[in-house]
Design a protein around this motif. Sequence first.
Motif, PDB file in Angstrom:
ATOM      1  N   ARG A 140     -11.060 -35.807   3.136  1.00 44.16           N
ATOM      2  CA  ARG A 140     -12.129 -35.174   3.918  1.00 44.16           C
ATOM      3  C   ARG A 140     -11.811 -33.701   4.209  1.00 44.16           C
ATOM      4  O   ARG A 140     -12.022 -33.199   5.309  1.00 44.16           O
ATOM      5  N   GLN A 141     -11.282 -33.019   3.191  1.00 46.41           N
ATOM      6  CA  GLN A 141     -10.991 -31.588   3.278  1.00 46.41           C
ATOM      7  C   GLN A 141     -11.755 -30.843   2.183  1.00 46.41           C
ATOM      8  O   GLN A 141     -11.229 -29.943   1.528  1.00 46.41           O
ATOM      9  N   ALA A 142     -13.003 -31.231   1.997  1.00 45.18           N
ATOM     10  CA  ALA A 142     -13.794 -30.698   0.896  1.00 45.18           C
ATOM     11  C   ALA A 142     -14.001 -29.184   0.983  1.00 45.18           C
ATOM     12  O   ALA A 142     -14.155 -28.515  -0.035  1.00 45.18           O
ATOM     13  N   VAL A 143     -13.994 -28.634   2.205  1.00 48.95           N
ATOM     14  CA  VAL A 143     -14.250 -27.204   2.358  1.00 48.95           C
ATOM     15  C   VAL A 143     -12.976 -26.368   2.277  1.00 48.95           C
ATOM     16  O   VAL A 143     -13.026 -25.154   2.463  1.00 48.95           O
ATOM     17  N   MET A 144     -11.853 -27.006   1.988  1.00 54.10           N
ATOM     18  CA  MET A 144     -10.590 -26.263   1.921  1.00 54.10           C
ATOM     19  C   MET A 144     -10.649 -25.170   0.859  1.00 54.10           C
ATOM     20  O   MET A 144     -10.107 -24.079   1.038  1.00 54.10           O
ATOM     21  N   GLY A 145     -11.319 -25.453  -0.253  1.00 46.89           N
ATOM     22  CA  GLY A 145     -11.441 -24.458  -1.315  1.00 46.89           C
ATOM     23  C   GLY A 145     -12.144 -23.207  -0.862  1.00 46.89           C
ATOM     24  O   GLY A 145     -11.811 -22.092  -1.296  1.00 46.89           O
TER      25      GLY A 145
END
Length: 288
Positions: free
Chosen positions: A34-39
């Motif tokens: 659930r770290q999809a926005v890390m990019g």
Amino acid sequence: MDLLHYAFMQRALIAAALVGITAPAIGTYLVQRRQAVMGDGIGHVAMTGVALGFAFNTSPVWMATLVAVVGAVGMELIRSRGKTSGDIALAMLFYGGLAGGVMIINLAPGGSTANLSSYLFGSITTVSAEDITAVVILAAFVVAVTIGLRRQLFAISQDEEFARVTGLPVRALNLLMAVTAAVTVTVAMRIVGLLLVSAMMVIPVAAAQRVTRGFAATLSLAMAIGVVVSLSGTAATYYIDAPSGATIVLLAIAVFIVTTALSTPMARRRAKAARAAREVCVQDDVKV
């Protein structure tokens, strides 16, 4: 296939294929965590590295890699030690990286924000032979980590506490995943762009999840989708003169829509089969 006659297109297609492999490979783990926005956060901080590359007259790709890795490691250390929330750490990467990149590029001799355009949105015509060398080396690292350590990375993505109990070096693996995500961003920035790279980490994975049921199948299909849309989008860019990053991401969204449409009847059939199996079990129990 006249596009293959041009050296810049050959380089662009090689880079696109590597982006299609690496972005969904690390993205599968980030989506699981659930770290999809890390990019997105890493992409913004990498802008500072690109600007430093221009300022010091060195390779923007390698400088962006260095800065992105430092930023990703810093964010992971803050998250793991609990000094502040992950959202705040991401926000600091977003805005600090964006502001730092704009400030440095404008202070550099002869620099302007126009120099950042091809790195922000991707440009197939600007992929040099030096860029390809860097991308190949960095992509090899990403593939080695995401495939070679898939069991360990899957374990910490599912349950960090359980992974720690089993003896896995959770902190080291978390840092390695952050570094791999940072490297992936710099692999993709010449084709997809820093502002859209996160989409290639997430959308192919989301599309694959619609029609697969296991982690290995999702990982494999996501990488296949990534390669197809990256190569197709880069080739389409040659003919329609459109931004490569936007074209690739829109194709990925189209694939997601198709897989979503296909998954609905599949889900209904599985649910119907499950109901039928339960009814058979109930009837058997009644007979006994």
